[in-house]
Design an enzyme around this catalytic site. Structure first.
Site, mmCIF file in Angstrom:
data_model
loop_
_atom_site.group_PDB
_atom_site.id
_atom_site.type_symbol
_atom_site.label_atom_id
_atom_site.label_comp_id
_atom_site.label_asym_id
_atom_site.label_seq_id
_atom_site.Cartn_x
_atom_site.Cartn_y
_atom_site.Cartn_z
ATOM 1 N N ARG C 51 0.975 -1.135 -0.030
ATOM 2 C CA ARG C 51 -0.056 -0.151 0.063
ATOM 3 C C ARG C 51 0.864 1.370 -0.037
ATOM 4 O O ARG C 51 0.769 2.112 -0.830
ATOM 5 C CB ARG C 51 -0.843 0.041 1.087
ATOM 6 C CG ARG C 51 -1.687 1.151 1.231
ATOM 7 C CD ARG C 51 -2.805 0.941 2.498
ATOM 8 N NE ARG C 51 -3.158 -0.132 2.799
ATOM 9 C CZ ARG C 51 -4.275 -0.794 1.887
ATOM 10 N NH1 ARG C 51 -4.725 0.161 1.064
ATOM 11 N NH2 ARG C 51 -4.567 -2.006 2.112
ATOM 12 N N HIS C 129 5.895 6.459 10.916
ATOM 13 C CA HIS C 129 5.316 6.467 9.614
ATOM 14 C C HIS C 129 4.772 7.754 9.011
ATOM 15 O O HIS C 129 3.542 7.734 9.019
ATOM 16 C CB HIS C 129 4.434 5.158 9.784
ATOM 17 C CG HIS C 129 3.859 4.756 8.243
ATOM 18 N ND1 HIS C 129 4.516 5.306 7.171
ATOM 19 C CD2 HIS C 129 2.913 3.977 7.865
ATOM 20 C CE1 HIS C 129 3.664 4.810 6.410
ATOM 21 N NE2 HIS C 129 2.895 3.839 6.450
#
Lengths: 304, 304, 304
Positions: C51, C129
């Site tokens: 993703r 992240h």
């Protein structure tokens, strides 16, 4: 919005249009080299299939588009338990069209139901592989001018070979096709193909267990792999496989304008000595697979 | 149509032309940014090699072309038993040029014999890795002006190091090169390199077992990895490896304009403290590898 | 030259500029379709994350640039023992910007210190992240107009969930945010988040162990996965997980303009029956992730 799940998704008329377009692409590739500028193809391959994946990628790049994706399930979110429905919803934000290969039958269909972009089934288990069938049809049409009045031999593993079933299903929409089914007893076409597809549609066919006997009749010989693992024992495999291996000797029995097709990859069912025979068209077939995929991408993106 | 299997495939004159082109690309990259528009490079890597693969991909993208391919055998049709000959025939329909890495010696050569597009050997087992050698030569020429009258030290595993053998073979076509072969006794260059390459061509060389002794003489120091698994036992490895590790202390013994090269990846044979020394040119070398690959692609595609 | 290691690398003002740019990209994508022509993004993924990788690739392709890289460590030089510092130095010669995912905390930071090109941390172990957090902030801002005076529920594994910690850290720079922390006792946010982030900055929060109790208060519900392996035993997992599964029934308790976010992939913590609820914004969020990454690439390449 339209998807491609089965080769029968297109009517015969639509198929003709698609093949007309592929023919035009073949003859005038430069006219199409920027048609997909700014468009993105996602190749979502949950199992490896280099040939099919690269054919799609070449098709998109030839159209001036670009490509992203994954080539095996390990490197995908599937490993984290995501459903194909969710994946395709996200991929819908990343790309304009998706080619999906999946080991499970029906997975691309499930994906297409949630997708916001066209999905092409690039093979789902033993079920369908529609762009292979489109490639086969287009190759026959392009090399023969039309798909009509042909005696077509299908040789090898006719029991499990998805490609063969799909091709028979597609060919029974064309007139004057005669089928010669060449396989060992153990690998004959399933009953439903004989009864529900061939007989029900009134198509002539015969089943034989040796290539030699029928070579002279064929306009087209469609070869497939006989996979070792389909046999109960090694002896049967060794005993039988040679009947179905195409050699230069067997080619001597064939018509001068016969053509040999094969979905590839081949292992040993066609001797490499046959490759230089002008009737060996399997590499041409791989090349034509790019043209028909280009036509398909353009059609599904409504860029025609 | 032409392939690249070995660095010796090019005559010295052709090599000069190739390096002239690489130099021009280095100096005027923008002039080349659309030269391969519409062209496709296939990277067929049957074993992983990120650095080499990405260098080819960067080269093709810098030329305005595009890239498709696979990065390991698992995700290729090889797993289904397809031969490289068949694969390259199909790839010929998908791309305009192919860079092939294969664990088996000679596989790219076999592929090139059936290919309809130029094939570049991107490394075949312990055999050849011609674009590394072209990179080495181009780096020396670009930084030194010409390849002539140089004392070149080759240090590390000279027995198994494919890169070193290939470089020696290429350098014996240039005048005034002196070789200093620096390795433990166990990892000296093979006899055929000494006899058939160096002596037969009348090149001066000496063999030593310590970097320190010769640092002051060298114009170029070409470092390579000493792989642990080359040694019979751990003790030998530990005893020997330090003689061949490049440190800032050893650099103090070197000429001011000496230059250090390394094919990379490095493990610990060059201390990271050496990286900031202006004589450390191994990252520059990696950069120049892109320019020479760009020149090679243009040359093989006859776009020069 | 600038890198992105943590969402806090940007000041609030810089963040506003970045989100303004993403908003403009969202509204006028065509104006940006050639901004990165000739630029290359390297996706260096030492662990798979389809993703995130595809989102970056889509972003770069949308900007007219191109992409190269690797999607797992196996196919990289890491397997040969190369350090990330060396890899990034070489990648610096191949690409203009790099997105790096690595299983080890801090690896992208180490890389950035040696890099000649901007490095984006695309996830480093359980640590950061940042582009997920930027996606979350941008989605909230874009859909709400501004990030202000909102009651935000965070539900699921708040103990180990990197995404949640990072989002809380980012949100405490905005005014009027109230936090509702919804998790089983075993998976509550760590003490340092409560004390050093929430309390220290004077933010209101409460901790509850059931979604139902608080649904009506929330402006935003941020769902995360409750991973089975976080629990000591299967029974605890089965007993607890249903309290934190979002269903259409639970949605009935929510405000009409509440919105549900999720970093995806989801497993079963949001029932698929919720997907068609107009308040389910997690797929929109995935789409907005491409816009913010486009803005980030442009900003770091100084092409704004």
């Amino acid at each position: 919005m339209r998807h491609l799940m089965s080769p029968l998704d297109f009517s015969r008329e639509e198929l003709e249009q698609l093949m007309d377009l592929a023919e035009d692409i073949k003859n005038h590739p430069d006219s199409y080299s920027e048609k997909c500028h700014g468009k993105k193809l996602a190749t979502c391959f949950y199992e490896p299939s280099t040939r099919t994946r690269l054919s799609f990628e070449a098709a998109m790049l030839n159209l001036g588009g670009s490509v992203l994706g994954f080539s095996s399930a390990d490197s995908s979110s599937a490993a984290k338990g995501e459903s194909v429905s969710d994946t395709i919803r996200v991929i819908s934000s990343y790309a304009d069209i998706c080619a999906m290969r999946h080991p499970k039958e029906g997975a691309p269909l499930v994906a297409s139901q949630r997708s916001l972009i066209p999905v092409i089934n690039a093979g789902d288990g033993g079920h369908q592989h529609p762009t292979q069938t489109l490639t086969d049809l287009f190759t026959i049409r392009s090399l023969r001018g039309e798909i009509k009045d042909l005696t077509i031999g299908l040789c090898g593993d006719l029991k499990f070979g998805r490609t063969v079933h799909s091709l028979i299903n597609a060919l029974v929409r064309y007139p004057g096709i005669k089928f010669v089914l060449i396989s060992p007893e153990e690998l004959k076409v399933p009953e439903y193909i004989r009864e529900d597809v061939l007989e029900k549609n009134g198509y002539e066919y015969k089943e034989v267990d040796s290539l030699d006997d029928v070579m002279g009749e064929l306009d087209i010989l469609y070869m497939t792999r006989v996979q070792k693992e389909r046999f109960f024992n090694e002896e049967d495999y060794i005993r039988l496989k040679d009947f179905f291996i195409l050699t230069p000797e067997k080619m001597k029995l064939a018509k001068e304008n016969m053509m040999v097709l094969h979905p590839l990859p081949r292992v040993n069912e066609i001797s490499v000595d046959v490759d230089d025979d002008p009737r060996a068209m399997y590499f041409t077939q791989a090349k034509y697979g790019v043209f028909i995929r280009m036509a398909l991408i353009l059609t599904l993106l409504e860029l025609v």
